[in-house]
Motif scaffolding. Sequence first.
Motif, short mmCIF file in Angstrom:
data_model
loop_
_atom_site.label_atom_id
_atom_site.label_comp_id
_atom_site.label_asym_id
_atom_site.label_seq_id
_atom_site.Cartn_x
_atom_site.Cartn_y
_atom_site.Cartn_z
N VAL A 106 0.86 -1.18 0.00
CA VAL A 106 0.00 0.00 0.00
C VAL A 106 0.90 1.24 0.00
O VAL A 106 1.86 1.31 0.78
N LYS A 107 0.59 2.20 -0.85
CA LYS A 107 1.40 3.42 -0.93
C LYS A 107 0.98 4.42 0.15
O LYS A 107 0.43 5.48 -0.12
N VAL A 108 1.27 4.03 1.40
CA VAL A 108 0.93 4.86 2.57
C VAL A 108 1.93 6.01 2.66
O VAL A 108 3.14 5.81 2.52
N ARG A 109 1.40 7.19 2.95
CA ARG A 109 2.26 8.35 3.13
C ARG A 109 1.89 9.06 4.43
O ARG A 109 0.72 9.32 4.71
N ALA A 110 2.88 9.35 5.24
CA ALA A 110 2.67 10.04 6.50
C ALA A 110 2.34 11.50 6.26
O ALA A 110 2.93 12.14 5.38
N ILE A 111 1.40 12.04 7.04
CA ILE A 111 1.18 13.48 6.99
C ILE A 111 1.46 14.14 8.34
O ILE A 111 1.67 15.35 8.41
N ALA A 112 1.47 13.36 9.43
CA ALA A 112 1.80 13.91 10.74
C ALA A 112 2.19 12.79 11.69
O ALA A 112 1.62 11.70 11.64
N VAL A 113 3.16 13.07 12.55
CA VAL A 113 3.50 12.16 13.65
C VAL A 113 2.73 12.63 14.87
O VAL A 113 2.78 13.81 15.24
N SER A 254 7.42 0.84 23.09
CA SER A 254 6.56 1.83 22.45
C SER A 254 6.83 1.92 20.94
O SER A 254 7.85 1.45 20.45
N VAL A 255 5.88 2.56 20.24
CA VAL A 255 5.99 2.80 18.81
C VAL A 255 5.23 4.09 18.51
O VAL A 255 4.25 4.41 19.20
N ALA A 256 5.67 4.83 17.51
CA ALA A 256 5.00 6.09 17.18
C ALA A 256 3.72 5.85 16.39
O ALA A 256 3.55 4.83 15.72
N ASN A 257 2.80 6.80 16.50
CA ASN A 257 1.57 6.83 15.70
C ASN A 257 1.67 7.93 14.66
O ASN A 257 2.26 8.98 14.92
N ILE A 258 1.05 7.70 13.52
CA ILE A 258 1.00 8.73 12.49
C ILE A 258 -0.41 8.85 11.94
O ILE A 258 -1.22 7.93 12.07
N LEU A 259 -0.68 10.01 11.36
CA LEU A 259 -1.83 10.18 10.48
C LEU A 259 -1.31 9.93 9.08
O LEU A 259 -0.23 10.44 8.71
N ALA A 260 -2.04 9.15 8.29
CA ALA A 260 -1.52 8.79 6.98
C ALA A 260 -2.63 8.78 5.93
O ALA A 260 -3.81 8.60 6.25
N THR A 271 -2.65 19.86 2.57
CA THR A 271 -2.26 21.11 3.23
C THR A 271 -3.41 21.68 4.06
O THR A 271 -3.20 22.11 5.20
N LYS A 272 -4.63 21.65 3.52
CA LYS A 272 -5.78 22.15 4.27
C LYS A 272 -6.01 21.33 5.53
O LYS A 272 -6.28 21.87 6.62
N ILE A 273 -5.92 20.01 5.40
CA ILE A 273 -6.12 19.13 6.56
C ILE A 273 -5.09 19.43 7.65
O ILE A 273 -5.43 19.54 8.83
N LEU A 274 -3.84 19.61 7.24
CA LEU A 274 -2.79 19.87 8.22
C LEU A 274 -2.93 21.26 8.85
O LEU A 274 -2.69 21.43 10.05
N GLU A 275 -3.31 22.24 8.06
CA GLU A 275 -3.49 23.58 8.63
C GLU A 275 -4.55 23.57 9.72
O GLU A 275 -4.34 24.11 10.82
N VAL A 276 -5.67 22.93 9.44
CA VAL A 276 -6.76 22.88 10.41
C VAL A 276 -6.38 22.03 11.62
O VAL A 276 -6.63 22.42 12.77
N THR A 277 -5.74 20.90 11.39
CA THR A 277 -5.36 20.01 12.48
C THR A 277 -4.33 20.66 13.39
O THR A 277 -4.46 20.62 14.62
N TRP A 278 -3.32 21.28 12.80
CA TRP A 278 -2.27 21.91 13.59
C TRP A 278 -2.81 23.12 14.37
O TRP A 278 -2.52 23.27 15.56
N ASN A 279 -3.61 23.93 13.72
CA ASN A 279 -4.18 25.09 14.40
C ASN A 279 -5.19 24.70 15.48
O ASN A 279 -5.43 25.46 16.41
N TRP A 308 7.04 10.67 3.65
CA TRP A 308 6.09 11.76 3.81
C TRP A 308 5.30 11.96 2.52
O TRP A 308 5.83 11.77 1.43
N HIS A 309 4.05 12.37 2.66
CA HIS A 309 3.35 12.93 1.50
C HIS A 309 4.07 14.25 1.19
O HIS A 309 4.40 15.01 2.12
N PRO A 310 4.34 14.56 -0.06
CA PRO A 310 5.12 15.77 -0.37
C PRO A 310 4.53 17.05 0.20
O PRO A 310 5.26 17.95 0.62
N ALA A 311 3.19 17.16 0.23
CA ALA A 311 2.57 18.36 0.79
C ALA A 311 2.80 18.44 2.30
O ALA A 311 2.95 19.53 2.86
N ALA A 312 2.82 17.30 2.96
CA ALA A 312 3.06 17.27 4.41
C ALA A 312 4.51 17.65 4.71
O ALA A 312 4.78 18.42 5.65
N GLU A 313 5.42 17.15 3.91
CA GLU A 313 6.83 17.50 4.09
C GLU A 313 7.03 19.00 3.96
O GLU A 313 7.71 19.64 4.78
#
Length: 323
Positions: A106-113, A254-260, A271-279, A308-313
């Motif tokens: 699966v071409k999973v890409r991280a957008i946030a840790v 332990s192990v880290a969790n990500i949004l992907a 980018t929109k998802i990350l802006e709203v989530t981070w804010n 990383w998804h390129p927009a997340a990076e």
Amino acid sequence: MTGLTRRSAFGLAAATLAAPWAARAEATQLAIATGTTGGVYYPLGGGLANLLSRNIPGMSATVEVTGGSVANNQLLGAGRVGMIFTQVDASVDAVNGQDRFRGRPVKVRAIAVLYTNRMQVVTTAAAGITKLTDLKGKRVSTGAPGSATEVMAFRLIEAAGLDRDKDFRARERLSPAESTNAIKDGKLDAYFFVSGVPTSAITDLGASPGITLKMIDHAEYVPKITEKYGPVYFPEVIPAGTYPGQTTDNHQMSVANILAVLDTMPNELVTKILEVTWNGRQELAQVHAEGRNFTLDKQKTAAAGVPWHPAAEAFWKAQGATL
């Protein structure tokens, strides 16, 4: 349900024929795969869905109850959800097409840790279990089918020199809430569960009258596990008092969790998802204590585990993260 679909002005029929990332869209539906109701993914996912639905025009985000990280990566690959909560180890397997994903990468890409997931080996004082090898001959649950708990539990059991199919009196595949109820009913001696802390099912067990909670140390097995499966796990400590009746620190893995998401999600939407989530991270912290651990310093390529998804990076670099 399609992971993310868009309805154009031409109506549902036209939208059905259109690509999932149709350029002209008035509404966006985003299904977010979380986990079982007794863990952290589900409530945190609900808070995130609420946040995205309120702050991204036209978006309707919903949460899906699932078995956990393995199932989430499979659902993402099948296009049945658009975003997932997942442990890094499950997504690494998915990207590499190994273990449960053999032949089906699966071409999973991280957008946030996000926060850290803790392996918790849960029992009671009455069971007489003080170390992992004491589980031999006992009735245990290794987690819900399709969960990363099950994957991590199997790896820990292997490292301890136990056979998951032969060394237990019974091995169940229960959710944490079901496991807690089974212990209360005298039908189970111990269970494995990987989550943020505190988690409601273990809190419930510790607060039950007549029960003294016991958390089994197992950090000693981390080097053996990472030698075989890679550096996705690390030792941590769950401090005494995290759960009712927990009188000592719990030394665990332990192990880290990500949004992907998939690599095909458009840059603008990521980018929109990350802006709203981070804010809105303070709001997520009010939903669950683990929301406080969504911080800039955790946005590391090594922690993400998968590309990383390129927009997340680009987003995290703009925020000042040293990926």
